[in-house]
Design a protein around this motif. Structure first.
Motif, PDB file in Angstrom:
ATOM      1  N   ILE A 171       0.826  -1.207   0.000  1.00 29.65           N
ATOM      2  CA  ILE A 171       0.000   0.000   0.000  1.00 29.65           C
ATOM      3  C   ILE A 171       0.862   1.259   0.000  1.00 29.65           C
ATOM      4  N   GLY A 172       1.854   1.316   0.873  1.00 34.85           N
ATOM      5  CA  GLY A 172       2.693   2.506   0.951  1.00 34.85           C
ATOM      6  C   GLY A 172       3.394   2.799  -0.365  1.00 34.85           C
ATOM      7  N   THR A 173       3.959   1.779  -0.983  1.00 34.28           N
ATOM      8  CA  THR A 173       4.660   1.980  -2.256  1.00 34.28           C
ATOM      9  C   THR A 173       3.676   2.320  -3.365  1.00 34.28           C
ATOM     10  N   SER A 174       2.476   1.734  -3.341  1.00 37.25           N
ATOM     11  CA  SER A 174       1.465   2.074  -4.348  1.00 37.25           C
ATOM     12  C   SER A 174       1.031   3.531  -4.215  1.00 37.25           C
ATOM     13  N   VAL A 175       0.867   4.005  -2.976  1.00 39.20           N
ATOM     14  CA  VAL A 175       0.551   5.421  -2.761  1.00 39.20           C
ATOM     15  C   VAL A 175       1.658   6.292  -3.349  1.00 39.20           C
ATOM     16  N   ALA A 176       2.900   5.936  -3.058  1.00 38.22           N
ATOM     17  CA  ALA A 176       4.031   6.715  -3.551  1.00 38.22           C
ATOM     18  C   ALA A 176       4.077   6.733  -5.078  1.00 38.22           C
ATOM     19  N   LEU A 177       3.885   5.583  -5.702  1.00 42.39           N
ATOM     20  CA  LEU A 177       3.898   5.509  -7.170  1.00 42.39           C
ATOM     21  C   LEU A 177       2.770   6.345  -7.776  1.00 42.39           C
ATOM     22  N   ALA A 178       1.578   6.271  -7.175  1.00 42.18           N
ATOM     23  CA  ALA A 178       0.451   7.036  -7.687  1.00 42.18           C
ATOM     24  C   ALA A 178       0.715   8.535  -7.608  1.00 42.18           C
ATOM     25  N   LEU A 179       1.288   8.976  -6.499  1.00 41.93           N
ATOM     26  CA  LEU A 179       1.562  10.404  -6.324  1.00 41.93           C
ATOM     27  C   LEU A 179       2.696  10.870  -7.226  1.00 41.93           C
ATOM     28  N   GLY A 232       3.437  14.108 -10.228  1.00 43.15           N
ATOM     29  CA  GLY A 232       4.468  15.110  -9.999  1.00 43.15           C
ATOM     30  C   GLY A 232       4.794  15.410  -8.558  1.00 43.15           C
ATOM     31  N   ALA A 233       4.258  14.665  -7.612  1.00 40.43           N
ATOM     32  CA  ALA A 233       4.563  14.917  -6.208  1.00 40.43           C
ATOM     33  C   ALA A 233       5.967  14.435  -5.869  1.00 40.43           C
ATOM     34  N   GLY A 234       6.609  15.130  -4.969  1.00 41.18           N
ATOM     35  CA  GLY A 234       7.871  14.655  -4.423  1.00 41.18           C
ATOM     36  C   GLY A 234       7.592  13.719  -3.269  1.00 41.18           C
ATOM     37  N   VAL A 235       8.265  12.595  -3.214  1.00 43.51           N
ATOM     38  CA  VAL A 235       7.975  11.576  -2.194  1.00 43.51           C
ATOM     39  C   VAL A 235       9.260  11.148  -1.499  1.00 43.51           C
ATOM     40  N   TRP A 236       9.219  11.187  -0.175  1.00 45.33           N
ATOM     41  CA  TRP A 236      10.292  10.600   0.640  1.00 45.33           C
ATOM     42  C   TRP A 236       9.818   9.240   1.144  1.00 45.33           C
ATOM     43  N   ALA A 268      13.543  -2.920   1.823  1.00 45.68           N
ATOM     44  CA  ALA A 268      12.228  -2.628   1.260  1.00 45.68           C
ATOM     45  C   ALA A 268      12.168  -1.196   0.755  1.00 45.68           C
ATOM     46  N   ALA A 269      12.701  -0.263   1.538  1.00 47.59           N
ATOM     47  CA  ALA A 269      12.716   1.133   1.111  1.00 47.59           C
ATOM     48  C   ALA A 269      13.582   1.315  -0.129  1.00 47.59           C
ATOM     49  N   ARG A 270      14.700   0.600  -0.182  1.00 47.03           N
ATOM     50  CA  ARG A 270      15.590   0.709  -1.344  1.00 47.03           C
ATOM     51  C   ARG A 270      14.914   0.159  -2.600  1.00 47.03           C
ATOM     52  N   LEU A 271      14.200  -0.952  -2.451  1.00 47.98           N
ATOM     53  CA  LEU A 271      13.504  -1.516  -3.601  1.00 47.98           C
ATOM     54  C   LEU A 271      12.417  -0.561  -4.084  1.00 47.98           C
ATOM     55  N   ALA A 272      11.668   0.029  -3.153  1.00 46.53           N
ATOM     56  CA  ALA A 272      10.633   0.984  -3.541  1.00 46.53           C
ATOM     57  C   ALA A 272      11.236   2.168  -4.289  1.00 46.53           C
ATOM     58  N   ALA A 273      12.386   2.650  -3.808  1.00 52.02           N
ATOM     59  CA  ALA A 273      13.055   3.762  -4.490  1.00 52.02           C
ATOM     60  C   ALA A 273      13.503   3.351  -5.884  1.00 52.02           C
ATOM     61  N   ASN A 274      14.025   2.139  -6.021  1.00 55.08           N
ATOM     62  CA  ASN A 274      14.477   1.655  -7.336  1.00 55.08           C
ATOM     63  C   ASN A 274      13.310   1.484  -8.302  1.00 55.08           C
ATOM     64  N   LEU A 275      12.111   1.283  -7.758  1.00 60.76           N
ATOM     65  CA  LEU A 275      10.921   1.170  -8.598  1.00 60.76           C
ATOM     66  C   LEU A 275      10.406   2.535  -9.043  1.00 60.76           C
ATOM     67  N   GLY A 276      11.027   3.587  -8.539  1.00 54.68           N
ATOM     68  CA  GLY A 276      10.610   4.933  -8.913  1.00 54.68           C
ATOM     69  C   GLY A 276       9.593   5.549  -7.987  1.00 54.68           C
ATOM     70  N   ALA A 277       9.447   4.981  -6.771  1.00 53.58           N
ATOM     71  CA  ALA A 277       8.430   5.463  -5.845  1.00 53.58           C
ATOM     72  C   ALA A 277       8.849   6.718  -5.099  1.00 53.58           C
ATOM     73  N   GLY A 278      10.123   7.056  -5.103  1.00 52.05           N
ATOM     74  CA  GLY A 278      10.568   8.245  -4.407  1.00 52.05           C
ATOM     75  C   GLY A 278      12.025   8.162  -4.012  1.00 52.05           C
ATOM     76  N   GLU A 279      12.405   9.013  -3.053  1.00 56.32           N
ATOM     77  CA  GLU A 279      13.781   9.080  -2.568  1.00 56.32           C
ATOM     78  C   GLU A 279      13.814   8.751  -1.083  1.00 56.32           C
ATOM     79  N   PRO A 280      14.947   8.263  -0.576  1.00 56.92           N
ATOM     80  CA  PRO A 280      15.037   7.967   0.859  1.00 56.92           C
ATOM     81  C   PRO A 280      14.789   9.222   1.698  1.00 56.92           C
ATOM     82  N   LEU A 281      14.099   9.045   2.792  1.00 56.90           N
ATOM     83  CA  LEU A 281      13.822  10.161   3.693  1.00 56.90           C
ATOM     84  C   LEU A 281      15.126  10.644   4.319  1.00 56.90           C
TER      85      LEU A 281
END
Length: 351
Positions: free
Chosen positions: A11-19, A23-27, A35-48
């Motif tokens: 859910i968290g990564t899907s929210v990030a991808l949708a936003l 054009g939203a910036g996502v940490w 898990a956070a690194r994989l989400a970032a590699n998928l284009g979901a955002g940048e590390p907080l």
């Protein structure tokens, strides 16, 4: 808009991808760095980053029992102007957040009614929330500004926000989500010791009934424990119906089971239709398709050329054969023209 997502599961990564698509910036942050690194590699955002200006919204995408503590830590850091969560129950996080002294004015409890039987960031999809209901359950103290901000986030994800009381929400999801998961698991459990010859006969009906039973056991255990009483009430009612049906069948009176089947049909008819509207009557057009690349594309193109909108589609595979049956749901008036067009194009159809 700048968003912080805490918890990079499905859910968290899907929210990030949708936003991110808007054009939203996502940490991104997760107690599991991989898990956070994989989400970032998928284009979901940048590390907080360790130090950052406040985000507009922090989305807390952790299991129900961890929401309050995560919220308290995020507020202590002043991570965002307002906060929301995506847990499947609402009373537990709200009660625990109050007991921890969280700022309830900036917290908008939420729950997107969307998911998959798969889990983790690799299963995330930007379109997961399109047209889906997203419950928002603000507390009495929650500011309207916080509600408005989170509502904007929900709509940006493509979902439909619906306000509800937290206690009512938990009763409702017990009926439409939590109890059905256990019913699916109970049916799927009957298959664990079944002979392979029986499973070779499995059709789409069994797959439909048991699909959600493949969900994450750890997460679902937490969800069910957090909403135990309402779920138990629904399960007791379902169990009573099934026990009565079993008694009737054992007593040699199968016709009496028709009552349960008819009430079940009436219940299905009450489920809202596409886009949350009233249920509509559709006609199913069945087409034989080969199990090879491009067949569905050709089928949809044929329907489009005939000027027919496909309202829904399901595919039933034929065991041991390289073909399947695509069942296209269309408006009744469009069934005839679609059948004619498909037959003219060489598609094997069932009239």
């Amino acid at each position: 808009m700048r968003i912080a997502v805490i918890g990079t599961g499905l859910i968290g990564t899907s929210v990030a991808l949708a936003l991110r698509e808007h054009g939203a910036g996502v940490w991104l942050a997760d107690e599991d760095p991989e898990a956070a690194r994989l989400a970032a590699n998928l284009g979901a955002g940048e590390p907080l980053p360790d130090q950052s200006p406040p985000a507009d919204v922090a989305v807390i995408a952790v299991p129900p029992s961890a929401v309050a503590a995560t919220l308290a830590a995020a507020q202590a850091r002043r991570l965002a102007a307002c906060y929301t969560d995506v847990a499947s129950v609402k009373q537990l996080p709200v009660t625990e957040a109050r007991s921890l002294g969280c700022d309830m004015t900036s917290y908008v409890p939420g729950h997107p009614l969307a998911g998959r039987e798969k889990h983790g960031p690799a299963a995330a999809r930007a379109d997961l929330f399109l047209g889906r209901t997203w419950a928002l359950c603000p507390a009495a103290e929650t500011s309207e500004q916080a509600v408005a901000t989170v509502t904007t986030l929900v709509r940006t994800c493509g979902a439909v926000p619906v306000r509800a009381d937290a206690a009512a929400h938990d009763r409702w999801v017990a009926l439409i989500s939590h109890a059905p998961h256990l019913v699916a698991a109970a049916m799927a459990a009957r298959l664990e010791g079944a002979p392979p010859e029986a499973l070779d006969l499995a059709g789409q009906g069994l797959r439909d009934v048991t699909r959600i039973a493949a969900g994450d056991t750890g997460l679902w255990t937490q969800i069910l424990a957090a909403n135990a009483e309402p779920v138990a009430e629904v399960l007791a009612a379902v169990a009573a119906d099934l026990a009565e049906a079993a008694r009737m069948l054992t007593d040699g009176d199968p016709k009496s089971v028709a009552t349960l089947l008819e009430v079940g049909q009436a219940g299905v008819a009450r489920i809202p239709g596409k886009h949350g509207g009233a249920p509509r009557e559709f006609t199913a057009v069945q087409v034989v398709i080969r199990d090879q690349p491009g067949e569905l594309t050709r089928l949809f193109e044929a329907a489009g050329q005939a000027g027919v909108n496909i309202e829904d589609v399901r595919i039933e595979h034929s065991p041991g054969l390289p073909v399947g049956v695509a069942e296209l749901s269309v408006r009744p008036a469009e069934a005839g023209p679609l059948l004619d067009a498909l037959e003219a194009g060489g598609w094997p159809v069932r009239r």
